[in-house]
Design a protein around this motif. Structure first.
Motif, PDB file in Angstrom:
ATOM      1  N   UNK A 140      23.265 -21.537 -16.668  1.00  0.00           N
ATOM      2  CA  UNK A 140      23.338 -22.716 -16.357  1.00  0.00           C
ATOM      3  C   UNK A 140      21.761 -23.195 -16.095  1.00  0.00           C
ATOM      4  N   UNK A 141      21.503 -24.374 -16.581  1.00  0.00           N
ATOM      5  CA  UNK A 141      20.171 -25.094 -16.337  1.00  0.00           C
ATOM      6  C   UNK A 141      20.264 -26.174 -15.472  1.00  0.00           C
ATOM      7  N   UNK A 142      21.316 -27.180 -15.804  1.00  0.00           N
ATOM      8  CA  UNK A 142      21.320 -28.371 -14.785  1.00  0.00           C
ATOM      9  C   UNK A 142      22.778 -28.332 -14.128  1.00  0.00           C
ATOM     10  N   UNK A 143      22.825 -28.706 -13.021  1.00  0.00           N
ATOM     11  CA  UNK A 143      24.564 -28.812 -12.385  1.00  0.00           C
ATOM     12  C   UNK A 143      24.482 -30.256 -11.861  1.00  0.00           C
ATOM     13  N   UNK A 188      29.498 -37.091  -5.753  1.00  0.00           N
ATOM     14  CA  UNK A 188      29.282 -36.629  -4.212  1.00  0.00           C
ATOM     15  C   UNK A 188      28.222 -35.878  -3.917  1.00  0.00           C
ATOM     16  N   UNK A 189      27.690 -36.458  -3.007  1.00  0.00           N
ATOM     17  CA  UNK A 189      26.366 -35.548  -2.340  1.00  0.00           C
ATOM     18  C   UNK A 189      27.147 -34.370  -1.638  1.00  0.00           C
ATOM     19  N   UNK A 190      28.020 -34.383  -0.955  1.00  0.00           N
ATOM     20  CA  UNK A 190      28.746 -33.476  -0.344  1.00  0.00           C
ATOM     21  C   UNK A 190      28.744 -32.095  -1.223  1.00  0.00           C
ATOM     22  N   UNK A 191      29.381 -32.253  -2.513  1.00  0.00           N
ATOM     23  CA  UNK A 191      29.430 -31.328  -3.429  1.00  0.00           C
ATOM     24  C   UNK A 191      27.979 -30.829  -4.000  1.00  0.00           C
ATOM     25  N   UNK A 192      27.213 -31.618  -4.149  1.00  0.00           N
ATOM     26  CA  UNK A 192      25.802 -31.363  -4.439  1.00  0.00           C
ATOM     27  C   UNK A 192      25.155 -30.338  -3.341  1.00  0.00           C
ATOM     28  N   UNK A 193      25.526 -30.707  -1.864  1.00  0.00           N
ATOM     29  CA  UNK A 193      24.967 -29.901  -0.904  1.00  0.00           C
ATOM     30  C   UNK A 193      25.759 -28.526  -0.868  1.00  0.00           C
ATOM     31  N   UNK A 194      27.021 -28.357  -1.321  1.00  0.00           N
ATOM     32  CA  UNK A 194      27.699 -27.198  -1.333  1.00  0.00           C
ATOM     33  C   UNK A 194      27.056 -26.064  -2.464  1.00  0.00           C
ATOM     34  N   UNK A 195      26.524 -26.812  -3.515  1.00  0.00           N
ATOM     35  CA  UNK A 195      25.989 -25.772  -4.590  1.00  0.00           C
ATOM     36  C   UNK A 195      24.455 -25.613  -3.980  1.00  0.00           C
ATOM     37  N   UNK A 231      27.328 -45.532   1.428  1.00  0.00           N
ATOM     38  CA  UNK A 231      27.204 -45.096   0.052  1.00  0.00           C
ATOM     39  C   UNK A 231      27.089 -43.560  -0.288  1.00  0.00           C
ATOM     40  N   UNK A 232      27.441 -43.239  -1.621  1.00  0.00           N
ATOM     41  CA  UNK A 232      27.569 -41.829  -1.937  1.00  0.00           C
ATOM     42  C   UNK A 232      26.730 -42.027  -3.449  1.00  0.00           C
ATOM     43  N   UNK A 233      26.647 -40.523  -3.894  1.00  0.00           N
ATOM     44  CA  UNK A 233      25.831 -40.637  -5.218  1.00  0.00           C
ATOM     45  C   UNK A 233      26.593 -39.707  -6.287  1.00  0.00           C
ATOM     46  N   UNK A 234      26.520 -39.719  -7.433  1.00  0.00           N
ATOM     47  CA  UNK A 234      26.510 -38.881  -8.378  1.00  0.00           C
ATOM     48  C   UNK A 234      25.190 -38.588  -8.839  1.00  0.00           C
ATOM     49  N   UNK A 235      25.035 -37.082  -8.808  1.00  0.00           N
ATOM     50  CA  UNK A 235      23.607 -36.794  -8.991  1.00  0.00           C
ATOM     51  C   UNK A 235      23.465 -35.100  -9.621  1.00  0.00           C
ATOM     52  N   UNK A 236      22.386 -34.781  -9.618  1.00  0.00           N
ATOM     53  CA  UNK A 236      22.055 -33.464 -10.363  1.00  0.00           C
ATOM     54  C   UNK A 236      21.107 -32.758  -9.801  1.00  0.00           C
ATOM     55  N   UNK A 237      21.075 -31.396 -10.201  1.00  0.00           N
ATOM     56  CA  UNK A 237      19.835 -30.619  -9.687  1.00  0.00           C
ATOM     57  C   UNK A 237      19.636 -29.443 -10.791  1.00  0.00           C
ATOM     58  N   UNK A 238      18.339 -28.687 -10.887  1.00  0.00           N
ATOM     59  CA  UNK A 238      17.977 -27.642 -11.604  1.00  0.00           C
ATOM     60  C   UNK A 238      18.751 -26.383 -11.092  1.00  0.00           C
ATOM     61  N   UNK A 239      19.459 -25.635 -11.767  1.00  0.00           N
ATOM     62  CA  UNK A 239      20.046 -24.376 -11.442  1.00  0.00           C
ATOM     63  C   UNK A 239      18.974 -23.237 -11.007  1.00  0.00           C
ATOM     64  N   UNK A 240      19.478 -22.575 -10.006  1.00  0.00           N
ATOM     65  CA  UNK A 240      18.307 -21.666  -9.197  1.00  0.00           C
ATOM     66  C   UNK A 240      17.963 -20.685 -10.239  1.00  0.00           C
ATOM     67  N   UNK A 295      22.842 -21.318  -2.710  1.00  0.00           N
ATOM     68  CA  UNK A 295      21.714 -21.101  -3.148  1.00  0.00           C
ATOM     69  C   UNK A 295      21.560 -21.240  -4.722  1.00  0.00           C
ATOM     70  N   UNK A 296      22.553 -21.984  -5.246  1.00  0.00           N
ATOM     71  CA  UNK A 296      22.615 -22.319  -6.812  1.00  0.00           C
ATOM     72  C   UNK A 296      21.527 -23.130  -7.277  1.00  0.00           C
ATOM     73  N   UNK A 297      20.980 -24.042  -6.486  1.00  0.00           N
ATOM     74  CA  UNK A 297      19.756 -24.803  -7.066  1.00  0.00           C
ATOM     75  C   UNK A 297      18.672 -24.621  -6.500  1.00  0.00           C
ATOM     76  N   UNK A 298      17.450 -25.017  -7.336  1.00  0.00           N
ATOM     77  CA  UNK A 298      15.839 -24.794  -7.007  1.00  0.00           C
ATOM     78  C   UNK A 298      15.558 -25.977  -6.736  1.00  0.00           C
ATOM     79  N   UNK A 299      14.354 -25.977  -5.958  1.00  0.00           N
ATOM     80  CA  UNK A 299      13.415 -27.417  -5.800  1.00  0.00           C
ATOM     81  C   UNK A 299      12.826 -27.646  -6.797  1.00  0.00           C
TER      82      UNK A 299
END
Length: 353
Positions: A89-92, A96-103, A268-277, A107-111
Motif C-alpha cells: 500500500x502506498x496511499x490509504x 470520515x476522519x474517524x476512520x482516518x484516525x483508526x489507520x 463537518x467531516x471529511x474524506x481524505x487520504x494519507x501515505x502508507x507507513x 501505525x499504518x500511516x506516515x507523516x
C-alpha cells in the motif's frame, strides 16, 4: 462492492481534460506489485464514479499507473495490518476522519511534509502531524418535514434530543462511523456528561429502531415515519438533484437544516487520504495526494459527488453551491477519532443500536 460507473457521468467529466492517454488501473483483490517510478498502489474505501475519473486524470497528467484495491475502511486497515512491513500500500483513502484516525492509530500511516498540501488544506481538516489530509467536506446536519417542523426548531444539535421530538426522530445505527464522529465532536465541545444526556435523548426520541442509510432516513420523513433525521449533506443533495423523480419529490417537503454547535457552526467531516507507513512508491504517493488536493480535483468531487471542497479557496460548483453558504464549525476533525472509543461506549450504554 464497486459501484458500476455511470456512462453519462463520464461523458460530462471528459470535458474537464484536454486529452486522454493511458488506461486506469483496475480494482482487484490481489495485492498489487510494488512498482518503481511508474506506479502507485491505492487502498481506497471510496467507491464513487467521480473518484474513478480522478484516477484517470491523474494517470493522464503524470503517466503514473494507479493499482487500486477497494474495500471498506475496516477491511483495508485489517489487510494493511496483516501485510505488515511488506504491505504494498502506498496511499490509504477513506471517508470520515474517524476512520482516518483508526489507520493512523494503528501505525499504518506516515507523516507527509508537503508545502502544497499544507497550503491547500486548512489545518483543522488534516492530522496535526501530516499523517492524513481531508480533500472534501460533508456536513452532518438535519433533514426535517417542513409541513410539521419550523426551521428554528432544528437550528441546534441539542434540539434533536429535546422532548419536542419524542418518537419523531429517524437515524441510522449508532455504531456507524458518521454518528461516532458526531458524538466524538460533541464530547470535545460539551464534555462527557452533557453528551451522554444528548445520546440518551436521541434514543428516547427514536421513531423506529435504527435501520438503513442516510437516504433511507430522509425518505422515512416523507413517508410520515418521523419528522426529523440526521443525515450527511451530500445524501440530501443527491436526492434533490438526482434522476429519480420520486426522490426529487421527497425534497419538495423534506428540507435541510444546518444546526449550530455552540453557536460556532455545523459539524463537518471529511474524506481524505494519507501515505502508507511502508509505501514502496512514496514519491508517487505524495504526488497523488497533492493531485487530490488540487482545485481541479476538489471541484470535480464536489460537482459529481455533492460534497463540499475542503479548501476555502475553491468555490463550490452547482448543485452544491446552493447549500454551501453555511458556517462550518472550526473544530479539528482529528479529535473525532481520539474520542471514538468514548463515543462508542456512550452509544452502547444508551441502547442506540
Amino acid at each position: 462492492m464497486i459501484r458500476r460507473p455511470n456512462p453519462s457521468l463520464f461523458v460530462a467529466l471528459a470535458a474537464l481534460v484536454v486529452a486522454a492517454c493511458g488506461q486506469q488501473g483496475e480494482a482487484t483483490d490481489a495485492a498489487p506489485a510494488a512498482g518503481e517510478g511508474g506506479e502507485v498502489n491505492l487502498y481506497t474505501a471510496r467507491h464513487y464514479d467521480a473518484d474513478l475519473r480522478l484516477y484517470e486524470m491523474f494517470e493522464e497528467q503524470t503517466g503514473i499507473r494507479i493499482n487500486r484495491i477497494e474495500g471498506n475502511a475496516d477491511q483495508l486497515i485489517a489487510r494493511m495490518e496483516a501485510e505488515g512491513d511488506n504491505s504494498p500500500a502506498d496511499v490509504f483513502v477513506t471517508a470520515d476522519a474517524g476512520a482516518m484516525w483508526r489507520a493512523q492509530n494503528a501505525g499504518l500511516l506516515q507523516s507527509t511534509s508537503s508545502e502544497t498540501l499544507n497550503s491547500r488544506i486548512p489545518a483543522n481538516l488534516r492530522a496535526p502531524g501530516g499523517e492524513w489530509y481531508g480533500f472534501s467536506r460533508r456536513a452532518r446536519v438535519v433533514a426535517y418535514d417542513s409541513t410539521k417542523v419550523q426551521p428554528e426548531e432544528v437550528d441546534t444539535y441539542e434540539e434533536l434530543a429535546s422532548p419536542r421530538f419524542r418518537g419523531r426522530l429517524c437515524v441510522r445505527s449508532g455504531d456507524n462511523v458518521y454518528n461516532l464522529s458526531l458524538v466524538g465532536a460533541l464530547i470535545e465541545a460539551w464534555g462527557p456528561e452533557k453528551t451522554q444526556q444528548w445520546v440518551e435523548g436521541v434514543v428516547a426520541n427514536l421513531a423506529r429502531t435504527p435501520e438503513g442509510g442516510d437516504r433511507d432516513q430522509i425518505r422515512a420523513i416523507a413517508a410520515g415515519v418521523c419528522e426529523v433525521a440526521l443525515t450527511n449533506s451530500y445524501y440530501y443533495i443527491r436526492l434533490a438533484n438526482g434522476d429519480d423523480a420520486g426522490d426529487r419529490e421527497v425534497t419538495e417537503t423534506v428540507k435541510l437544516a444546518f444546526p449550530s454547535l455552540d453557536g460556532q457552526g455545523s459539524h463537518v467531516n471529511i474524506s481524505g487520504g494519507g501515505v502508507a507507513a511502508n509505501a514502496p512508491n512514496r514519491e508517487n504517493a505524495v504526488r497523488l495526494l497533492e493531485f487530490l488536493s488540487s482545485p481541479e480535483a476538489q471541484t470535480l468531487v464536489s460537482q459529481y459527488n455533492n460534497e463540499f471542497p475542503a479548501s476555502p479557496d475553491v468555490a463550490a460548483p452547482a448543485p452544491v453551491d446552493a447549500y454551501a453558504d453555511f458556517t462550518a464549525h472550526p473544530m479539528s476533525v482529528a479529535v473525532y477519532g481520539q474520542n471514538q472509543a468514548q463515543a462508542q461506549s456512550m452509544i452502547s450504554a444508551a441502547g442506540w443500536r
